[in-house]
Write an enzyme that holds these catalytic residues in place. Structure first.
Site, PDB file in Angstrom:
ATOM      1  N   THR A  49      12.806  -4.939  -4.672  1.00 23.73           N
ATOM      2  CA  THR A  49      11.914  -3.782  -4.716  1.00 23.73           C
ATOM      3  C   THR A  49      12.467  -2.682  -5.613  1.00 23.73           C
ATOM      4  O   THR A  49      13.686  -2.592  -5.806  1.00 23.73           O
ATOM      5  CB  THR A  49      11.747  -3.229  -3.275  1.00 23.73           C
ATOM      6  OG1 THR A  49      11.217  -1.919  -3.336  1.00 23.73           O
ATOM      7  CG2 THR A  49      13.080  -3.130  -2.546  1.00 23.73           C
ATOM      8  N   ASP A  50      11.576  -1.825  -6.099  1.00 21.69           N
ATOM      9  CA  ASP A  50      12.036  -0.669  -6.895  1.00 21.69           C
ATOM     10  C   ASP A  50      12.738   0.365  -6.010  1.00 21.69           C
ATOM     11  O   ASP A  50      13.406   1.262  -6.514  1.00 21.69           O
ATOM     12  CB  ASP A  50      10.861  -0.012  -7.643  1.00 21.69           C
ATOM     13  CG  ASP A  50       9.753   0.514  -6.732  1.00 21.69           C
ATOM     14  OD1 ASP A  50       9.800   0.285  -5.502  1.00 21.69           O
ATOM     15  OD2 ASP A  50       8.817   1.161  -7.257  1.00 21.69           O
ATOM     16  N   GLU A  51      12.582   0.227  -4.669  1.00 19.81           N
ATOM     17  CA  GLU A  51      13.147   1.251  -3.774  1.00 19.81           C
ATOM     18  C   GLU A  51      14.673   1.269  -3.797  1.00 19.81           C
ATOM     19  O   GLU A  51      15.295   2.251  -3.389  1.00 19.81           O
ATOM     20  CB  GLU A  51      12.597   1.066  -2.355  1.00 19.81           C
ATOM     21  CG  GLU A  51      11.077   1.124  -2.352  1.00 19.81           C
ATOM     22  CD  GLU A  51      10.415   1.223  -0.992  1.00 19.81           C
ATOM     23  OE1 GLU A  51      11.063   1.691  -0.046  1.00 19.81           O
ATOM     24  OE2 GLU A  51       9.250   0.824  -0.889  1.00 19.81           O
ATOM     25  N   LYS A  96      17.930  -4.043   1.085  1.00 26.46           N
ATOM     26  CA  LYS A  96      17.491  -4.807  -0.098  1.00 26.46           C
ATOM     27  C   LYS A  96      18.523  -4.655  -1.225  1.00 26.46           C
ATOM     28  O   LYS A  96      18.821  -5.621  -1.936  1.00 26.46           O
ATOM     29  CB  LYS A  96      16.121  -4.320  -0.581  1.00 26.46           C
ATOM     30  CG  LYS A  96      14.951  -4.661   0.322  1.00 26.46           C
ATOM     31  CD  LYS A  96      14.694  -6.151   0.487  1.00 26.46           C
ATOM     32  CE  LYS A  96      14.174  -6.818  -0.763  1.00 26.46           C
ATOM     33  NZ  LYS A  96      13.769  -8.231  -0.502  1.00 26.46           N
ATOM     34  N   TYR A 103      15.797   0.247   4.933  1.00 27.35           N
ATOM     35  CA  TYR A 103      15.135  -0.865   4.230  1.00 27.35           C
ATOM     36  C   TYR A 103      15.697  -1.021   2.826  1.00 27.35           C
ATOM     37  O   TYR A 103      16.164  -2.095   2.441  1.00 27.35           O
ATOM     38  CB  TYR A 103      13.610  -0.629   4.168  1.00 27.35           C
ATOM     39  CG  TYR A 103      12.904  -1.508   3.150  1.00 27.35           C
ATOM     40  CD1 TYR A 103      12.890  -2.900   3.297  1.00 27.35           C
ATOM     41  CD2 TYR A 103      12.256  -0.962   2.033  1.00 27.35           C
ATOM     42  CE1 TYR A 103      12.247  -3.714   2.356  1.00 27.35           C
ATOM     43  CE2 TYR A 103      11.615  -1.762   1.096  1.00 27.35           C
ATOM     44  CZ  TYR A 103      11.612  -3.136   1.260  1.00 27.35           C
ATOM     45  OH  TYR A 103      10.986  -3.942   0.339  1.00 27.35           O
ATOM     46  N   ASP A 144       6.662  14.580   8.294  1.00 29.47           N
ATOM     47  CA  ASP A 144       7.082  13.721   7.181  1.00 29.47           C
ATOM     48  C   ASP A 144       8.011  12.608   7.661  1.00 29.47           C
ATOM     49  O   ASP A 144       8.688  12.751   8.677  1.00 29.47           O
ATOM     50  CB  ASP A 144       7.804  14.578   6.121  1.00 29.47           C
ATOM     51  CG  ASP A 144       7.674  13.977   4.730  1.00 29.47           C
ATOM     52  OD1 ASP A 144       7.124  12.865   4.601  1.00 29.47           O
ATOM     53  OD2 ASP A 144       8.124  14.636   3.767  1.00 29.47           O
ATOM     54  N   ILE A 201       2.923 -10.760   0.170  1.00 26.37           N
ATOM     55  CA  ILE A 201       3.105 -11.209  -1.213  1.00 26.37           C
ATOM     56  C   ILE A 201       3.358 -12.719  -1.244  1.00 26.37           C
ATOM     57  O   ILE A 201       2.819 -13.453  -2.080  1.00 26.37           O
ATOM     58  CB  ILE A 201       4.269 -10.454  -1.889  1.00 26.37           C
ATOM     59  CG1 ILE A 201       3.996  -8.947  -1.863  1.00 26.37           C
ATOM     60  CG2 ILE A 201       4.461 -10.924  -3.323  1.00 26.37           C
ATOM     61  CD1 ILE A 201       5.165  -8.082  -2.319  1.00 26.37           C
ATOM     62  N   ALA A 244      11.277 -13.727   1.957  1.00 28.18           N
ATOM     63  CA  ALA A 244      11.362 -13.386   3.391  1.00 28.18           C
ATOM     64  C   ALA A 244      12.201 -12.131   3.572  1.00 28.18           C
ATOM     65  O   ALA A 244      13.296 -12.021   3.028  1.00 28.18           O
ATOM     66  CB  ALA A 244      11.973 -14.535   4.173  1.00 28.18           C
TER      67      ALA A 244
END
Ligand code: NAD
Ligand code: TYD
Length: 350
Positions: free
Chosen positions: A131-133, A160, A156, A286, A13, A83
């Protein structure tokens, strides 16, 4: 804001954001700071690297002294912070490096901004890209809004989420002018082929298995990366200090359906009979803690700043597949070396 520090500008990005700012703002200085990890590649910026308003600095955001020196040397008055370690599967294998870069690295940048901007906060901005996560996982209904509580599940998204909290804390505690945006999954050119879309395009081209996690029922909301870069430009210039903006395309796809669109597009462009590559679909174990569904409500961004995605998904996917097909050298370069080891470890025992 004339001297803009963009971190992570050699990544997926970031390279689109750097390109857009260098081309659109010739009078502003764009300083791209990147550690050039496996995910950072200066080849992604070849078309703008000789522009007079562009400078590259190789540095680690965790190295406070190096960041402080960059703030002083380039009189940085604004930051767009991209970053990060960004791949969920890697975070499951190595959570510490995610805490280091995403949490401590962000904190070191915040501290550099705070100390260097100390008495003069007007016309300054620290823009944090998230992020939306961080919002966790949705069931079959509903959307993430800016008011949704944080509920991260992977190392992750936890890292964030933590960095977002630190950014807000610097606003609330020290009045640092900040803005945050939380975006859904991006796709487009220059994405490292460990993420679903470029990985699968590459595997279809090389006749390799397509490892779909679980039953392929998880849902992601996909946005064309250049639309994300445009949203970042808009929020950087017109967003309200202290606010959060969600960015997404109202474009949800179940993984297995998306994989079929990819197969159809690649087969068509390679001149294969329709459906040829469906035999490559392989359901594998998974992902641990796999979030079921992400879906962003970006109404605030549309209503307040007038942003909307520009591309229909099929159009964006076709553009993206064409780019990967005609940039095989870029893929070869970024997937040599360490990546081969990663691929073996990640997929060969599934
Ligand atoms: P990426 O992994 O492609 O690029 C990350 C860049 O950061 C690389 O150039 C890498 O060299 C650099 N970097 C990593 N550690 C560093 C360090 N310690 N110091 C300096 N540079 C370092 O990531 P991306 O997909 O371009 O994501 C960019 C940002 O956008 C991230 O903050 C990510 O959380 C966020 N985001 C990504 C998506 C997505 O779909 N890719 C969606 C929403 C938000
Ligand atoms: P990814 O591109 O890793 O993005 P994220 O996990 O940040 O959403 O994965 C997108 C979706 O595709 C996610 O539900 C996991 C799934 N996936 C696979 O099924 N197989 C794969 O090899 C990869 C990398 C992802």
């Amino acid at each position: 804001m004339n001297n803009i520090l963009i971190t992570g500008g050699a990544g997926f990005i970031g390279s689109h954001v750097v390109r857009l700012f260098v081309n659109n703002y010739p009078k502003k200085k764009i300083i791209n700071l990147d550690a050039l990890t496996y995910a950072g590649n200066l080849e992604s910026l070849k078309d703008i690297e000789s522009k007079s308003n562009y400078t590259f600095v190789k540095a680690d955001i965790c190295d406070f002294d190096a960041i402080d020196a960059v703030f002083k040397e380039y009189k940085i008055d604004s930051v767009i912070h991209l970053a990060a370690e960004s791949h969920v599967d890697r975070s499951i294998k190595d959570p510490l490096s995610f805490a280091r870069t995403n949490v401590m690295g962000t904190l070191s940048l915040l501290q550099a901004a705070k100390t260097n901007w100390n008495n003069n906060l007007s016309d300054k901005l620290f823009y944090h890209i998230s992020t939306d996560e961080v919002y966790g996982s949705l069931g079959d209904d509903g959307f993430f809004t800016e008011k949704t509580s944080y509920d991260p599940h992977s190392p992750y998204s936890a890292s964030k989420a933590s960095s977002d909290h630190f950014v807000r804390s610097f606003h609330d505690t020290y009045n640092l002018p900040i803005v945050i945006s939380n975006c859904s999954n991006n796709y487009g050119s220059y994405q490292f082929p460990e993420k679903l879309i470029p990985l699968f395009i590459n595997n279809i081209c090389t006749n390799k298995e397509l490892p779909v996690y679980g039953e392929g029922k998880n849902v992601r909301d996909w946005l064309f990366v250049e639309d994300h870069a445009r949203a970042i430009d808009l929020i950087f210039h017109q967003g309200k200090v202290g606010e959060t903006y969600n960015i997404g395309g109202f474009n949800e796809w179940k993984n297995i359906d998306l994989v079929k669109v990819l197969i159809k597009t690649v087969d068509k462009l390679l001149g294969n009979t329709e459906g040829t590559s469906e035999k490559l679909i392989t359901f594998v174990k998974d992902r641990a803690g796999h979030d079921y569904r992400y879906a962003i409500d970006s109404t605030k961004l549309k209503d307040e700043l007038g942003w909307e995605p520009s591309l229909q998904f099929e159009e964006g996917i076709e553009k993206t597949v064409k780019w990967y097909l005609s940039n095989q050298d870029w893929i070869k370069n970024v997937t040599s070396g360490d990546y081969l080891e990663y691929y073996k470890e990640m997929y060969e025992n599934k």
